[in-house]
Design an enzyme around this catalytic site. Structure first.
Site: not given
Ligand code: ASP
Length: 302
Positions: A167, A195-198, A221
């Site tokens: 990220t 899927r959606v991350g943080d 995430g």
């Molecule tokens: N945090 C990001 C997500 O889960 C991925 C990452 O930072 O490696 O989408």
């Protein structure tokens, strides 16, 4: 007094699979992005503008998992998430599951500044982008060979973990004493089911408040969402009245205890900078107007 810090992802590089030349290329990418944001601050620009410029530079660099160079979904597309928050006003804008937008962070900024909403997703977010003159690209623009190999590897093994993540993010303090944050990601390789991350979750992977700090997270995430990590750091500072470094350590401890991997960058209005993570690497850099700063990749580098 002004300061900027950026990250290009935690846990995405291992020493075993990274040679010196690759390390230098990543560091150059970090340096260019850091300077893009720093230049804004140096000419008296604001923190929102600075974090956008740094993140755009990382999105435009195919090495990083954001914008061009984003990981592939299971369907072979690229779905990006991004968020921005202003610590002075607590205004925030975020987008999730968006395809074909060249600079997702600029779309998040447009949501923050030109919509009544905070989080727009999927086709609706793209309609908003079209209406606001945001630049689009064909799917191939985002394709890179190294991400395609990661997808193939993940699909062979049917395991997304540790192959293809990362990220990008930035936190900045401007001359007026305001802080802001920006985070942008392609998410995780082989992701499916929308899927959606943080990263676009305000308080999860992204948060800024002048009273406490600005925080941008990277890593697994799902853990950051469940731990509400970015807001947790801010809350620890505010309600426990502890130092930013202690708050960041506590958040990373919680992540480790739950079995998650990753890191975060944080900055307060006094210019304190923290770059903390619990894995082998976090691409990171920071710089202030007093000539302090660093660009590092591995754990235990200062
Ligand atoms: N945090 C990001 C997500 O889960 C991925 C990452 O930072 O490696 O989408």
């Amino acid at each position: 007094m002004f300061t900027i810090a950026i990250h290009g992802g935690a846990g995405s590089l291992t020493r075993a699979s990274t040679n010196d030349q690759q390390e230098e290329e990543y560091k150059k990418g970090l340096r260019d992005a850091l300077e893009a944001g720093y230049a804004v601050l140096a000419r008296g620009g604001n923190a929102v503008e600075a974090v956008e410029k740094s993140v755009m530079a990382l999105e435009n660099n195919p090495l990083f998992n954001a914008g061009k160079g984003s990981v592939f979904t299971a369907e072979g597309t690229h779905e990006t998430d991004a968020a921005m928050m202003c610590g002075r006003t607590l205004e925030a804008g975020a987008i999730a599951g968006v395809t074909n937008v060249r600079n997702p962070i600029s779309l998040a900024r447009a949501v923050m500044e030109q919509s009544e909403n905070v989080l727009l997703a999927g086709n609706g977010a793209m309609d908003f982008a079209k209406a606001h003159g945001v630049a689009f690209e064909a799917n191939e623009y985002f394709d890179t060979q190294h991400r395609r190999e990661e997808l193939e590897k993940a699909q062979e093994k049917e395991e997304g973990k540790n192959t293809g993540k990362g990220t990008v993010g930035a936190v900045a303090l401007d001359e007026s004493g305001n802080i802001a944050v920006a985070t942008s990601t392609g998410g995780i390789t082989n992701k499916k089911f929308g899927r959606v991350g943080d990263s676009p979750v305000i308080g999860g992977g992204t948060y800024a408040d002048n009273h406490t700090c600005a925080v941008s997270c990277t890593g697994d995430g799902e853990f950051f969402i469940r731990l509400v990590t970015a807001y947790d750091v801010a809350s620890l500072v505010r309600y426990k009245n502890i130092m930013l470094s202690e708050a960041c350590d506590t958040a990373i401890q919680k992540l480790t205890q739950l079995g998650g991997e990753g890191g975060l960058i944080a900055l307060d209005t006094k210019g304190n900078v923290e770059l903390k993570f619990n894995c082998e690497s976090m691409l990171r850099a920071w710089k202030n107007d007093r000539g302090e700063g660093s660009i590092n990749v591995w754990q235990n580098e200062k």
